[in-house]
Design a protein around this motif. Structure first.
Motif, PDB file in Angstrom:
ATOM      1  N   UNK A   1      29.897 -10.556 -53.905  1.00  0.00           N
ATOM      2  CA  UNK A   1      28.494 -10.487 -54.325  1.00  0.00           C
ATOM      3  C   UNK A   1      27.969  -9.060 -54.272  1.00  0.00           C
ATOM      4  N   UNK A   2      28.329  -8.318 -53.237  1.00  0.00           N
ATOM      5  CA  UNK A   2      27.889  -6.921 -53.127  1.00  0.00           C
ATOM      6  C   UNK A   2      28.464  -6.072 -54.263  1.00  0.00           C
ATOM      7  N   UNK A   3      29.753  -6.255 -54.535  1.00  0.00           N
ATOM      8  CA  UNK A   3      30.398  -5.481 -55.592  1.00  0.00           C
ATOM      9  C   UNK A   3      29.756  -5.777 -56.942  1.00  0.00           C
ATOM     10  N   UNK A   4      29.548  -7.064 -57.248  1.00  0.00           N
ATOM     11  CA  UNK A   4      28.944  -7.427 -58.524  1.00  0.00           C
ATOM     12  C   UNK A   4      27.517  -6.918 -58.637  1.00  0.00           C
ATOM     13  N   UNK A   5      26.765  -6.946 -57.530  1.00  0.00           N
ATOM     14  CA  UNK A   5      25.391  -6.476 -57.555  1.00  0.00           C
ATOM     15  C   UNK A   5      25.331  -4.981 -57.815  1.00  0.00           C
ATOM     16  N   UNK A   6      26.197  -4.217 -57.160  1.00  0.00           N
ATOM     17  CA  UNK A   6      26.235  -2.768 -57.377  1.00  0.00           C
ATOM     18  C   UNK A   6      26.656  -2.462 -58.811  1.00  0.00           C
ATOM     19  N   UNK A   7      27.639  -3.201 -59.314  1.00  0.00           N
ATOM     20  CA  UNK A   7      28.073  -3.014 -60.695  1.00  0.00           C
ATOM     21  C   UNK A   7      26.945  -3.329 -61.671  1.00  0.00           C
ATOM     22  N   UNK A   8      26.192  -4.395 -61.393  1.00  0.00           N
ATOM     23  CA  UNK A   8      25.041  -4.740 -62.226  1.00  0.00           C
ATOM     24  C   UNK A   8      23.999  -3.624 -62.211  1.00  0.00           C
ATOM     25  N   UNK A   9      23.710  -3.080 -61.046  1.00  0.00           N
ATOM     26  CA  UNK A   9      22.723  -1.999 -60.949  1.00  0.00           C
ATOM     27  C   UNK A   9      23.171  -0.767 -61.724  1.00  0.00           C
ATOM     28  N   UNK A  10      24.451  -0.428 -61.641  1.00  0.00           N
ATOM     29  CA  UNK A  10      24.967   0.740 -62.365  1.00  0.00           C
ATOM     30  C   UNK A  10      24.839   0.519 -63.867  1.00  0.00           C
ATOM     31  N   UNK A  11      25.229  -0.661 -64.343  1.00  0.00           N
ATOM     32  CA  UNK A  11      25.120  -0.957 -65.772  1.00  0.00           C
ATOM     33  C   UNK A  11      23.662  -0.981 -66.225  1.00  0.00           C
ATOM     34  N   UNK A  12      22.772  -1.451 -65.377  1.00  0.00           N
ATOM     35  CA  UNK A  12      21.346  -1.483 -65.700  1.00  0.00           C
ATOM     36  C   UNK A  12      20.795  -0.072 -65.862  1.00  0.00           C
ATOM     37  N   UNK A  13      21.145   0.820 -64.943  1.00  0.00           N
ATOM     38  CA  UNK A  13      20.664   2.199 -65.017  1.00  0.00           C
ATOM     39  C   UNK A  13      21.231   2.890 -66.251  1.00  0.00           C
ATOM     40  N   UNK A  14      22.518   2.660 -66.543  1.00  0.00           N
ATOM     41  CA  UNK A  14      23.134   3.264 -67.726  1.00  0.00           C
ATOM     42  C   UNK A  14      22.447   2.760 -68.994  1.00  0.00           C
ATOM     43  N   UNK A  15      22.138   1.469 -69.047  1.00  0.00           N
ATOM     44  CA  UNK A  15      21.475   0.939 -70.246  1.00  0.00           C
ATOM     45  C   UNK A  15      20.053   1.479 -70.382  1.00  0.00           C
ATOM     46  N   UNK A  16      19.381   1.720 -69.261  1.00  0.00           N
ATOM     47  CA  UNK A  16      18.051   2.337 -69.323  1.00  0.00           C
ATOM     48  C   UNK A  16      18.127   3.753 -69.875  1.00  0.00           C
ATOM     49  N   UNK A  17      19.107   4.510 -69.408  1.00  0.00           N
ATOM     50  CA  UNK A  17      19.246   5.894 -69.855  1.00  0.00           C
ATOM     51  C   UNK A  17      19.629   5.943 -71.332  1.00  0.00           C
ATOM     52  N   UNK A  18      20.552   5.083 -71.750  1.00  0.00           N
ATOM     53  CA  UNK A  18      20.981   5.076 -73.157  1.00  0.00           C
ATOM     54  C   UNK A  18      19.881   4.555 -74.065  1.00  0.00           C
ATOM     55  N   UNK A  19      19.029   3.682 -73.566  1.00  0.00           N
ATOM     56  CA  UNK A  19      17.960   3.132 -74.384  1.00  0.00           C
ATOM     57  C   UNK A  19      16.849   4.132 -74.670  1.00  0.00           C
ATOM     58  N   UNK A  20      16.697   5.116 -73.824  1.00  0.00           N
ATOM     59  CA  UNK A  20      15.641   6.122 -74.005  1.00  0.00           C
ATOM     60  C   UNK A  20      16.016   7.176 -75.011  1.00  0.00           C
TER      61      UNK A  20
END
Length: 51
Positions: free
Chosen positions: A31-50
């Protein structure tokens, strides 16, 4: 991905309550690994979306 992290977190909590130490530790780690991976992908998608 976040759904999977939440499912493994719930499995870890239930296993900890029932006394299955090994299963709860493994599920919590997943659960910790998946959550951290989700957060990283979320931040990357925010940066790419801007751009």
């Amino acid at each position: 991905m976040l759904g999977n992290a939440l499912i493994f977190l719930i499995i870890a909590i239930v296993a900890a309550v029932l006394g299955f130490g090994g299963i709860s530790g493994i599920a919590a780690t997943i659960a910790k690994i998946l959550f951290v991976l989700f957060l990283i992908l979320f931040v990357v998608s925010l940066i790419r979306g801007r751009r």
